[in-house]
Write a protein that holds these residues in place. Structure first.
Motif, PDB file in Angstrom:
ATOM      1  N   ILE A 288      -9.141  -6.416  15.373  1.00  0.00           N
ATOM      2  CA  ILE A 288      -7.808  -7.028  15.452  1.00  0.00           C
ATOM      3  C   ILE A 288      -7.163  -7.052  14.067  1.00  0.00           C
ATOM      4  CG2 ILE A 288      -6.582  -9.183  15.936  1.00  0.00           C
ATOM      5  CD1 ILE A 288      -8.675  -9.727  18.113  1.00  0.00           C
ATOM      6  N   ALA A 289      -7.994  -7.310  13.050  1.00  0.00           N
ATOM      7  CA  ALA A 289      -7.478  -7.352  11.684  1.00  0.00           C
ATOM      8  C   ALA A 289      -6.859  -6.023  11.293  1.00  0.00           C
ATOM      9  CB  ALA A 289      -8.599  -7.720  10.710  1.00  0.00           C
ATOM     10  N   TYR A 290      -7.484  -4.913  11.688  1.00  0.00           N
ATOM     11  CA  TYR A 290      -6.942  -3.595  11.365  1.00  0.00           C
ATOM     12  C   TYR A 290      -5.552  -3.414  11.998  1.00  0.00           C
ATOM     13  CZ  TYR A 290      -6.440   1.470  11.140  1.00  0.00           C
ATOM     14  OH  TYR A 290      -5.966   2.737  10.916  1.00  0.00           O
ATOM     15  N   PHE A 291      -5.393  -3.857  13.247  1.00  0.00           N
ATOM     16  CA  PHE A 291      -4.093  -3.775  13.914  1.00  0.00           C
ATOM     17  C   PHE A 291      -3.063  -4.642  13.199  1.00  0.00           C
ATOM     18  CE2 PHE A 291      -1.110  -5.754  16.888  1.00  0.00           C
ATOM     19  CZ  PHE A 291      -0.465  -4.627  17.402  1.00  0.00           C
ATOM     20  N   ILE A 292      -3.478  -5.859  12.787  1.00  0.00           N
ATOM     21  CA  ILE A 292      -2.555  -6.764  12.098  1.00  0.00           C
ATOM     22  C   ILE A 292      -2.119  -6.166  10.760  1.00  0.00           C
ATOM     23  CG2 ILE A 292      -2.384  -9.019  10.965  1.00  0.00           C
ATOM     24  CD1 ILE A 292      -4.189 -10.129  13.158  1.00  0.00           C
ATOM     25  N   ILE A 293      -3.068  -5.600  10.023  1.00  0.00           N
ATOM     26  CA  ILE A 293      -2.754  -5.012   8.719  1.00  0.00           C
ATOM     27  C   ILE A 293      -1.718  -3.890   8.865  1.00  0.00           C
ATOM     28  CG2 ILE A 293      -3.704  -3.611   6.845  1.00  0.00           C
ATOM     29  CD1 ILE A 293      -6.298  -5.232   7.137  1.00  0.00           C
ATOM     30  N   LYS A 294      -1.819  -3.115   9.924  1.00  0.00           N
ATOM     31  CA  LYS A 294      -0.937  -1.965  10.108  1.00  0.00           C
ATOM     32  C   LYS A 294       0.433  -2.340  10.666  1.00  0.00           C
ATOM     33  CE  LYS A 294      -2.078   1.845   9.760  1.00  0.00           C
ATOM     34  NZ  LYS A 294      -1.974   2.795   8.630  1.00  0.00           N
ATOM     35  N   ASN A 295       0.514  -3.445  11.440  1.00  0.00           N
ATOM     36  CA  ASN A 295       1.728  -3.670  12.219  1.00  0.00           C
ATOM     37  C   ASN A 295       2.380  -5.040  12.084  1.00  0.00           C
ATOM     38  OD1 ASN A 295       1.676  -1.092  14.000  1.00  0.00           O
ATOM     39  ND2 ASN A 295      -0.372  -1.937  14.266  1.00  0.00           N
ATOM     40  N   VAL A 296       1.657  -6.058  11.656  1.00  0.00           N
ATOM     41  CA  VAL A 296       2.182  -7.423  11.692  1.00  0.00           C
ATOM     42  C   VAL A 296       2.479  -7.905  10.279  1.00  0.00           C
ATOM     43  CG1 VAL A 296       1.779  -9.786  12.492  1.00  0.00           C
ATOM     44  CG2 VAL A 296       0.793  -7.858  13.753  1.00  0.00           C
ATOM     45  N   ARG A 297       3.558  -8.668  10.143  1.00  0.00           N
ATOM     46  CA  ARG A 297       3.945  -9.197   8.837  1.00  0.00           C
ATOM     47  C   ARG A 297       2.857 -10.103   8.285  1.00  0.00           C
ATOM     48  NH1 ARG A 297       9.714 -11.799   9.505  1.00  0.00           N
ATOM     49  NH2 ARG A 297       9.491 -11.977   7.230  1.00  0.00           N
ATOM     50  N   ARG A 298       2.715 -10.096   6.959  1.00  0.00           N
ATOM     51  CA  ARG A 298       1.607 -10.808   6.310  1.00  0.00           C
ATOM     52  C   ARG A 298       1.747 -12.331   6.387  1.00  0.00           C
ATOM     53  NH1 ARG A 298      -0.118  -6.070   6.781  1.00  0.00           N
ATOM     54  NH2 ARG A 298      -0.093  -4.616   5.022  1.00  0.00           N
ATOM     55  N   ARG A 299       2.925 -12.854   6.096  1.00  0.00           N
ATOM     56  CA  ARG A 299       3.088 -14.310   5.969  1.00  0.00           C
ATOM     57  C   ARG A 299       2.808 -15.049   7.276  1.00  0.00           C
ATOM     58  NH1 ARG A 299       8.780 -15.283   3.852  1.00  0.00           N
ATOM     59  NH2 ARG A 299       8.031 -17.366   3.286  1.00  0.00           N
ATOM     60  N   PRO A 300       3.444 -14.677   8.395  1.00  0.00           N
ATOM     61  CA  PRO A 300       3.114 -15.391   9.642  1.00  0.00           C
ATOM     62  C   PRO A 300       1.673 -15.187  10.084  1.00  0.00           C
ATOM     63  CG  PRO A 300       4.555 -13.508  10.087  1.00  0.00           C
ATOM     64  CD  PRO A 300       4.528 -13.685   8.604  1.00  0.00           C
TER      65      PRO A 300
ATOM     66  N   HIS B 256      -7.270   3.417   2.362  1.00  0.00           N
ATOM     67  CA  HIS B 256      -7.742   2.094   1.950  1.00  0.00           C
ATOM     68  C   HIS B 256      -7.889   1.118   3.112  1.00  0.00           C
ATOM     69  CE1 HIS B 256      -6.398   2.732  -2.517  1.00  0.00           C
ATOM     70  NE2 HIS B 256      -7.361   3.548  -2.125  1.00  0.00           N
ATOM     71  N   SER B 257      -6.890   1.085   4.009  1.00  0.00           N
ATOM     72  CA  SER B 257      -6.969   0.141   5.131  1.00  0.00           C
ATOM     73  C   SER B 257      -8.154   0.453   6.037  1.00  0.00           C
ATOM     74  CB  SER B 257      -5.664   0.165   5.934  1.00  0.00           C
ATOM     75  OG  SER B 257      -5.417   1.468   6.457  1.00  0.00           O
ATOM     76  N   LYS B 258      -8.433   1.734   6.233  1.00  0.00           N
ATOM     77  CA  LYS B 258      -9.574   2.116   7.076  1.00  0.00           C
ATOM     78  C   LYS B 258     -10.897   1.716   6.414  1.00  0.00           C
ATOM     79  CE  LYS B 258      -7.161   6.127   9.076  1.00  0.00           C
ATOM     80  NZ  LYS B 258      -5.894   5.926   8.337  1.00  0.00           N
ATOM     81  N   ILE B 259     -10.994   1.944   5.104  1.00  0.00           N
ATOM     82  CA  ILE B 259     -12.230   1.598   4.396  1.00  0.00           C
ATOM     83  C   ILE B 259     -12.452   0.096   4.408  1.00  0.00           C
ATOM     84  CG2 ILE B 259     -13.323   1.571   2.111  1.00  0.00           C
ATOM     85  CD1 ILE B 259     -11.991   4.296   1.604  1.00  0.00           C
ATOM     86  N   ILE B 260     -11.389  -0.678   4.208  1.00  0.00           N
ATOM     87  CA  ILE B 260     -11.513  -2.136   4.228  1.00  0.00           C
ATOM     88  C   ILE B 260     -11.938  -2.624   5.600  1.00  0.00           C
ATOM     89  CG2 ILE B 260     -10.190  -4.280   4.070  1.00  0.00           C
ATOM     90  CD1 ILE B 260      -8.591  -2.956   1.813  1.00  0.00           C
ATOM     91  N   ALA B 261     -11.356  -2.041   6.662  1.00  0.00           N
ATOM     92  CA  ALA B 261     -11.741  -2.428   8.014  1.00  0.00           C
ATOM     93  C   ALA B 261     -13.209  -2.094   8.294  1.00  0.00           C
ATOM     94  CB  ALA B 261     -10.839  -1.744   9.039  1.00  0.00           C
ATOM     95  N   LEU B 262     -13.653  -0.917   7.861  1.00  0.00           N
ATOM     96  CA  LEU B 262     -15.054  -0.526   8.060  1.00  0.00           C
ATOM     97  C   LEU B 262     -16.004  -1.417   7.268  1.00  0.00           C
ATOM     98  CD1 LEU B 262     -14.799   3.383   7.966  1.00  0.00           C
ATOM     99  CD2 LEU B 262     -15.396   1.970   9.938  1.00  0.00           C
ATOM    100  N   SER B 263     -15.610  -1.765   6.044  1.00  0.00           N
ATOM    101  CA  SER B 263     -16.470  -2.660   5.256  1.00  0.00           C
ATOM    102  C   SER B 263     -16.543  -4.039   5.893  1.00  0.00           C
ATOM    103  CB  SER B 263     -15.947  -2.764   3.823  1.00  0.00           C
ATOM    104  OG  SER B 263     -14.697  -3.430   3.778  1.00  0.00           O
ATOM    105  N   GLY B 264     -15.414  -4.493   6.445  1.00  0.00           N
ATOM    106  CA  GLY B 264     -15.432  -5.785   7.144  1.00  0.00           C
ATOM    107  C   GLY B 264     -16.351  -5.769   8.347  1.00  0.00           C
TER     108      GLY B 264
END
Length: 555
Positions: A395-407, A230-238
């Motif tokens: 960058i969004a793909y990296f954030i989705i995989k590794n960085v907390r959502r709220r900050p 899902h994360s890969k598909i969302i990144a590709l669609s973006g």
């Protein structure tokens, strides 16, 4: 869930999923320019009142035959504060004495002027035709351009209210296919609309169609793959959305007539109608609605496309049907729409996340709906805004995989608002600096568009996901509509739209405090899972309950 096991059994990353994902990406490329198209089809070129001395060659030919166009404009059109011809006024009588260099030119306010009674003359160097030049949407009628944008976005809003209901009732495939057909037909009619009001009505229906296309194609492709993709598909669609926006700038440069540009994006949808009519329905939807036999047939088709003939044959067994039936019963019995209202956690999540989405969409559309304010080359500006998204989505793909959502979301809201607000204090002559700030704001908006999809799904139980995502879609479209209307206020105070676009996302960051963190948590299936997650985060859950939660909610 059983359906995920079956998808892995028939192949969750085979030829079928790859071809459907490629088709989805192409559809995103084609759909993304819809809301931005009116930057070109409704562009406002340079214009001034029509001058009879120029339009009627027989009139006063003995006087004007040796005069240049600039000289005729000088005696016919007053100059504005920027020393350019006024766009909405003309002299009642030609001021021939302006041609005498020895005569001082009096203040324009001392001379008798009148509105453009004979229409306007437009500069066709950039656009051979727009809806503005076709229906004279300038001067007192210039606000009509923004009203047209608002009406078009209202189509998204109305569609968002009913799209989820019809999709859940009749299926993803028929709604997607017939929406593609409707867009092709309506887009073709819109390109030849004889009046402005019919044009607005057709744009409204086009927006409703494109909203169904985007939502149902996204649901369809995600429901046909397992969660790991899902994360890969969302990144590709973006990324495809960003590339589509850039392509719009190039195509609009080549097709400077708004009729041709509208047709260029409408006609390919007839092809997608044929393709989606042939393709299978969502197995997940078939399962949850009790259409087990059809689900088996579509799974067989998927297995054959993925080259697994033996598995396709085994899917007809009673055991496989039992799995589908068991999974359907375990999920559907928990569905209660009223749970959104009566559950305090769901209410808080719904209100806070809707506020965040509203704020970011309001500011993002404030940039995208009127890129002419950036000045210079409108085609290049949109290409740059699209190209900027490409590293942003990476960058969004990296954030989705590794960085907390709220900050992450809080930082994005602050960045978007700050970049827009700072441009208020930068003069228009500093074009490059203004463009850089807008690109940073647009890049933040691009990151948010990917991160918000993931975060909203993680916050929402499966049994309520379609309904709640529909609410978020309504909030986003209301924000886009109000953003278009906010652009009208520029005629009262030129900086008011930018002030609103800068303040609202900054103020919305407070909502992050009331939302839970979801990074590395599995998707929730029911509201009970949501309550277990809260207890887990509050450390009030036993080890056994924690293990059960992680096992039962993992897709």
């Amino acid at each position: 869930m059983a359906v995920d096991e079956i998808l892995q059994h028939v192949g969750d990353s085979g030829r079928f999923q790859i071809s459907r994902t490629v088709l989805y990406i192409i559809l995103c490329l084609l759909s993304s320019p819809h809301d931005l198209m009116e930057n070109f089809t409704a562009a406002i070129p340079n214009h001034h009142c029509s001058v009879k001395l120029l339009d009627n060659h027989r009139s006063e030919i003995n006087i004007t035959m040796n005069l240049t166009t600039e000289a005729l404009l000088k005696v016919s059109i007053p100059m504005g504060p920027d020393q350019k011809p006024e766009k909405c006024r003309r002299f009642r009588h030609p001021q021939w004495h302006f041609l005498d260099s020895n005569v001082s030119i009096p203040n324009n306010t001392e001379l008798e002027t009148e509105p453009c009674l004979d229409g306007w003359t437009y500069d066709h160097s950039d656009f051979t035709s727009t809806i503005v030049t076709e229906w004279d949407l300038v001067c007192n009628f210039q606000s009509f351009k923004y009203y047209a944008q608002t009406i078009a976005i209202a189509g998204h809003l109305v569609s968002g209210l009913v799209c989820g209901i019809f999709s859940d009732r009749f299926g993803r495939k028929p709604l997607l296919a017939y929406s593609c057909l409707a867009y092709g037909i309506l887009g073709t009619c819109c390109a030849f609309a004889p009046s402005f009001f019919l044009y607005c009505a057709l744009r409204f229906l086009l927006s409703a169609s494109i909203n169904n296309i985007i939502n149902n194609s996204t649901i369809l492709v995600l429901e046909e793959t397992t969660a790991q993709w899902h994360s890969k598909i969302i990144a590709l669609s973006g990324l495809s959305f960003s590339i589509g926006q850039s392509c719009l700038g190039g195509l609009a440069y080549l097709l400077s007539d708004w009729h041709m540009l509208q047709l260029a994006y409408a006609l390919p949808h007839f092809i997608f109608f044929i393709v989606f009519c042939w393709g299978p329905e969502s197995v997940r939807w078939l399962m949850t609605t009790g259409r087990t036999e059809q689900a088996i047939k579509d799974l067989q088709k998927i297995a054959l496309i993925n080259g697994k003939k033996d598995i396709a044959h085994n899917l007809t067994t009673e055991t496989m049907q039992s799995k589908l039936k068991e999974d359907r019963n375990s999920t559907s019995k928990h569905f209660r729409i009223k749970d959104i209202i009566i559950n305090p956690m769901m209410r808080k999540i719904l209100i806070c996340n809707s506020s965040i989405i509203f704020a970011e969409i309001f500011s993002g559309y404030g940039i995208l709906l009127d890129i002419q304010i950036l000045g210079k080359n409108i085609f290049l500006n949109l290409i740059l805004l699209g190209v900027t998204d490409i590293p942003s989505k990476s960058i969004a793909y990296f954030i989705i995989k590794n960085v907390r959502r709220r900050p992450s979301i809080a930082f994005i809201l602050l960045t978007t608002g700050s970049c827009i607000a700072i441009t208020i204090f930068i003069p228009e002559e500093m074009y490059v600096l203004r463009l850089v700030l807008f690109l940073l704001g647009k890049g933040s908006f691009a990151v948010f568009s990917c991160l918000s999809i993931v975060y909203s799904n993680e916050l929402t139980p499966t049994v309520l996901r379609s309904t709640i995502l529909g609410v978020y879609n309504v909030a986003a479209r209301i924000a886009a509509m109000l953003s278009a209307l906010a652009l009208v206020t520029r005629k009262y105070f030129v900086h008011l739209p930018l002030i609103l676009c800068g303040i609202i996302p900054v103020a919305a960051t407070i909502n992050i405090y009331f939302l839970p963190e979801t990074l590395n948590f599995p998707f929730m299936d029911t509201i009970k899972d949501l309550e277990k997650r809260k207890r887990l985060m509050n450390k009030s859950i036993s080890k056994k309950e924690e293990q059960d939660f992680l096992e039962t909610t993992e897709c």
